[in-house]
Design a protein around this motif. Structure first.
Motif, PDB file in Angstrom:
ATOM      1  N   HIS A 125       0.840  -1.191   0.000  1.00 23.80           N
ATOM      2  CA  HIS A 125       0.000   0.000   0.000  1.00 23.80           C
ATOM      3  C   HIS A 125       0.883   1.251   0.000  1.00 23.80           C
ATOM      4  CE1 HIS A 125      -3.279   2.697   0.758  1.00 23.80           C
ATOM      5  NE2 HIS A 125      -2.601   3.212   1.753  1.00 23.80           N
ATOM      6  N   LEU A 126       0.636   2.120  -0.962  1.00 23.40           N
ATOM      7  CA  LEU A 126       1.333   3.407  -1.004  1.00 23.40           C
ATOM      8  C   LEU A 126       0.402   4.485  -0.483  1.00 23.40           C
ATOM      9  CD1 LEU A 126       2.961   3.296  -4.576  1.00 23.40           C
ATOM     10  CD2 LEU A 126       4.021   2.712  -2.400  1.00 23.40           C
ATOM     11  N   GLY A 127       0.889   5.296   0.422  1.00 22.28           N
ATOM     12  CA  GLY A 127       0.118   6.439   0.895  1.00 22.28           C
ATOM     13  C   GLY A 127       0.023   7.488  -0.201  1.00 22.28           C
ATOM     14  N   TRP A 128      -0.784   8.488   0.013  1.00 24.51           N
ATOM     15  CA  TRP A 128      -1.003   9.495  -1.032  1.00 24.51           C
ATOM     16  C   TRP A 128       0.292  10.206  -1.403  1.00 24.51           C
ATOM     17  CZ3 TRP A 128      -0.034  14.658  -0.405  1.00 24.51           C
ATOM     18  CH2 TRP A 128       0.130  15.120   0.898  1.00 24.51           C
ATOM     19  N   MET A 129       1.155  10.450  -0.426  1.00 22.64           N
ATOM     20  CA  MET A 129       2.414  11.143  -0.707  1.00 22.64           C
ATOM     21  C   MET A 129       3.344  10.248  -1.537  1.00 22.64           C
ATOM     22  SD  MET A 129       3.964  13.927  -0.399  1.00 22.64           S
ATOM     23  CE  MET A 129       4.552  15.016   0.846  1.00 22.64           C
ATOM     24  N   GLN A 130       3.421   8.968  -1.190  1.00 26.61           N
ATOM     25  CA  GLN A 130       4.259   8.041  -1.952  1.00 26.61           C
ATOM     26  C   GLN A 130       3.771   7.916  -3.390  1.00 26.61           C
ATOM     27  OE1 GLN A 130       3.847   4.787   0.912  1.00 26.61           O
ATOM     28  NE2 GLN A 130       6.072   4.537   0.758  1.00 26.61           N
ATOM     29  N   ARG A 131       2.459   7.935  -3.588  1.00 23.21           N
ATOM     30  CA  ARG A 131       1.905   7.805  -4.939  1.00 23.21           C
ATOM     31  C   ARG A 131       2.332   8.961  -5.845  1.00 23.21           C
ATOM     32  NH1 ARG A 131      -1.158   3.607  -5.634  1.00 23.21           N
ATOM     33  NH2 ARG A 131      -2.204   2.670  -3.879  1.00 23.21           N
ATOM     34  N   ILE A 132       2.630  10.117  -5.240  1.00 28.15           N
ATOM     35  CA  ILE A 132       3.091  11.258  -6.025  1.00 28.15           C
ATOM     36  C   ILE A 132       4.473  10.961  -6.617  1.00 28.15           C
ATOM     37  CG2 ILE A 132       3.860  13.668  -5.895  1.00 28.15           C
ATOM     38  CD1 ILE A 132       1.642  14.076  -3.771  1.00 28.15           C
ATOM     39  N   PHE A 133       5.317  10.283  -5.829  1.00 30.79           N
ATOM     40  CA  PHE A 133       6.706  10.071  -6.231  1.00 30.79           C
ATOM     41  C   PHE A 133       7.005   8.671  -6.762  1.00 30.79           C
ATOM     42  CE2 PHE A 133       6.771  13.458  -3.037  1.00 30.79           C
ATOM     43  CZ  PHE A 133       7.345  14.458  -3.799  1.00 30.79           C
ATOM     44  N   GLU A 134       6.176   7.696  -6.426  1.00 35.35           N
ATOM     45  CA  GLU A 134       6.441   6.318  -6.833  1.00 35.35           C
ATOM     46  C   GLU A 134       5.363   5.826  -7.781  1.00 35.35           C
ATOM     47  OE1 GLU A 134       7.449   3.494  -3.744  1.00 35.35           O
ATOM     48  OE2 GLU A 134       7.931   5.147  -2.396  1.00 35.35           O
ATOM     49  N   ASN A 135       5.787   5.083  -8.771  1.00 30.40           N
ATOM     50  CA  ASN A 135       4.872   4.500  -9.732  1.00 30.40           C
ATOM     51  C   ASN A 135       4.346   3.177  -9.189  1.00 30.40           C
ATOM     52  OD1 ASN A 135       3.547   4.512 -12.177  1.00 30.40           O
ATOM     53  ND2 ASN A 135       5.163   3.376 -13.215  1.00 30.40           N
ATOM     54  N   SER A 136       3.100   2.841  -9.479  1.00 29.36           N
ATOM     55  CA  SER A 136       2.529   1.565  -9.069  1.00 29.36           C
ATOM     56  C   SER A 136       2.831   0.511 -10.134  1.00 29.36           C
ATOM     57  CB  SER A 136       1.019   1.692  -8.875  1.00 29.36           C
ATOM     58  OG  SER A 136       0.460   0.407  -8.685  1.00 29.36           O
ATOM     59  N   VAL A 137       3.714  -0.406  -9.814  1.00 27.55           N
ATOM     60  CA  VAL A 137       4.074  -1.460 -10.744  1.00 27.55           C
ATOM     61  C   VAL A 137       2.853  -2.329 -11.033  1.00 27.55           C
ATOM     62  CG1 VAL A 137       5.496  -3.529 -11.059  1.00 27.55           C
ATOM     63  CG2 VAL A 137       6.503  -1.450 -10.087  1.00 27.55           C
ATOM     64  N   GLY A 138       2.111  -2.676  -9.986  1.00 28.48           N
ATOM     65  CA  GLY A 138       0.920  -3.505 -10.171  1.00 28.48           C
ATOM     66  C   GLY A 138      -0.087  -2.869 -11.120  1.00 28.48           C
ATOM     67  N   ARG A 139      -0.341  -1.595 -10.945  1.00 28.13           N
ATOM     68  CA  ARG A 139      -1.289  -0.892 -11.816  1.00 28.13           C
ATOM     69  C   ARG A 139      -0.783  -0.891 -13.264  1.00 28.13           C
ATOM     70  NH1 ARG A 139      -1.381   4.437 -10.032  1.00 28.13           N
ATOM     71  NH2 ARG A 139       0.235   4.835 -11.559  1.00 28.13           N
ATOM     72  N   ASP A 140       0.496  -0.616 -13.447  1.00 31.91           N
ATOM     73  CA  ASP A 140       1.068  -0.623 -14.796  1.00 31.91           C
ATOM     74  C   ASP A 140       0.968  -2.014 -15.436  1.00 31.91           C
ATOM     75  OD1 ASP A 140       1.692   2.038 -14.598  1.00 31.91           O
ATOM     76  OD2 ASP A 140       3.853   1.721 -14.345  1.00 31.91           O
ATOM     77  N   LEU A 141       1.223  -3.046 -14.647  1.00 39.39           N
ATOM     78  CA  LEU A 141       1.137  -4.397 -15.194  1.00 39.39           C
ATOM     79  C   LEU A 141      -0.294  -4.739 -15.588  1.00 39.39           C
ATOM     80  CD1 LEU A 141       3.569  -6.377 -12.874  1.00 39.39           C
ATOM     81  CD2 LEU A 141       3.902  -5.759 -15.277  1.00 39.39           C
ATOM     82  N   LEU A 142      -1.248  -4.339 -14.767  1.00 41.02           N
ATOM     83  CA  LEU A 142      -2.646  -4.608 -15.106  1.00 41.02           C
ATOM     84  C   LEU A 142      -3.031  -3.956 -16.425  1.00 41.02           C
ATOM     85  CD1 LEU A 142      -4.350  -4.307 -11.615  1.00 41.02           C
ATOM     86  CD2 LEU A 142      -4.058  -6.393 -12.984  1.00 41.02           C
ATOM     87  N   GLU A 143      -2.447  -2.810 -16.711  1.00 36.98           N
ATOM     88  CA  GLU A 143      -2.758  -2.095 -17.950  1.00 36.98           C
ATOM     89  C   GLU A 143      -1.997  -2.621 -19.159  1.00 36.98           C
ATOM     90  OE1 GLU A 143      -2.460   2.161 -17.579  1.00 36.98           O
ATOM     91  OE2 GLU A 143      -3.493   2.145 -15.649  1.00 36.98           O
ATOM     92  N   HIS A 144      -0.783  -3.151 -18.972  1.00 35.47           N
ATOM     93  CA  HIS A 144       0.076  -3.448 -20.114  1.00 35.47           C
ATOM     94  C   HIS A 144       0.499  -4.910 -20.270  1.00 35.47           C
ATOM     95  CE1 HIS A 144       0.345   0.830 -20.809  1.00 35.47           C
ATOM     96  NE2 HIS A 144       0.687   0.995 -19.542  1.00 35.47           N
ATOM     97  N   ALA A 145       0.243  -5.743 -19.299  1.00 33.49           N
ATOM     98  CA  ALA A 145       0.700  -7.133 -19.362  1.00 33.49           C
ATOM     99  C   ALA A 145      -0.005  -7.891 -20.486  1.00 33.49           C
ATOM    100  CB  ALA A 145       0.457  -7.832 -18.034  1.00 33.49           C
ATOM    101  N   PRO A 146       0.709  -8.803 -21.118  1.00 36.90           N
ATOM    102  CA  PRO A 146       0.127  -9.599 -22.193  1.00 36.90           C
ATOM    103  C   PRO A 146      -0.648 -10.822 -21.676  1.00 36.90           C
ATOM    104  CG  PRO A 146       2.400 -10.217 -21.900  1.00 36.90           C
ATOM    105  CD  PRO A 146       2.127  -9.069 -20.947  1.00 36.90           C
ATOM    106  N   CYS A 147      -0.748 -10.938 -20.353  1.00 36.92           N
ATOM    107  CA  CYS A 147      -1.374 -12.117 -19.751  1.00 36.92           C
ATOM    108  C   CYS A 147      -2.015 -11.704 -18.423  1.00 36.92           C
ATOM    109  CB  CYS A 147      -0.315 -13.189 -19.507  1.00 36.92           C
ATOM    110  SG  CYS A 147       1.050 -12.639 -18.449  1.00 36.92           S
TER     111      CYS A 147
END
Length: 159
Positions: A125-147
């Motif tokens: 879990h990333l807090g709101w401040m962390q979300r400003i500076f860190e990318n969510s790998v899980g979210r990116d994978l859900l959007e771009h993964a081939p599987c």
């Protein structure tokens, strides 16, 4: 991606699992989830650790960081060695991949290359401040993964 198995009435068979881990305490739960699926399906397991290019670039700007990259290399080797040992203890062999770059992009690249049927990653879990500076790998994978993507939640039992 996955092959069709006529014995199961055309159901998809999971042949390859890509498991992304780092040195966080959650890696045990991620590996255990992947192991359970590999045992059930007979899928090949590929474990990947990705050194984030943005972190490396930031460190490269600081000339006083002599030895940092050697240290990172050892950490990656240690993470992959520990992952293989944990899987081996469960009777599963694996192949390892040490990569660097943007984490989600490199995981997707490997999944495409291997024609993976599943990617297993952790979630913290990333807090709101962390979300400003860190990318969510899980979210990116859900959007771009081939599987499919299995996200193991932080605090999941590591068995």
């Amino acid at each position: 991606m996955a092959a069709t198995d006529d014995r199961q009435g055309g159901a998809e068979v999971l042949e390859t699992i890509v498991v992304a881990v780092d040195s966080s305490p959650q890696h045990a739960a991620i590996l255990d989830a992947a192991a359970e699926l590999a045992i059930a399906t007979g899928a090949a397991v590929h474990v990947v650790t990705v050194a984030d290019a943005s972190c490396e670039a930031g460190m490269a700007l600081n000339r006083s960081c002599t030895g940092v990259f050697t240290s990172l290399g050892r950490e990656v080797d240690d993470v992959l060695r520990a992952a293989c040992q944990r899987l081996s203890d469960k009777g599963i062999s694996c192949r390892t991949h040490a990569m660097s770059g943007l984490v989600s992009e490199r995981i997707v690249d490997l999944a495409v290359e291997l024609r993976a049927g599943l990617i297993v990653v952790g979630h913290r879990h990333l807090g709101w401040m962390q979300r400003i500076f860190e990318n969510s790998v899980g979210r990116d994978l859900l959007e771009h993964a081939p599987c499919n993507v299995l996200i193991v939640k932080e605090g999941a039992d590591a068995g």
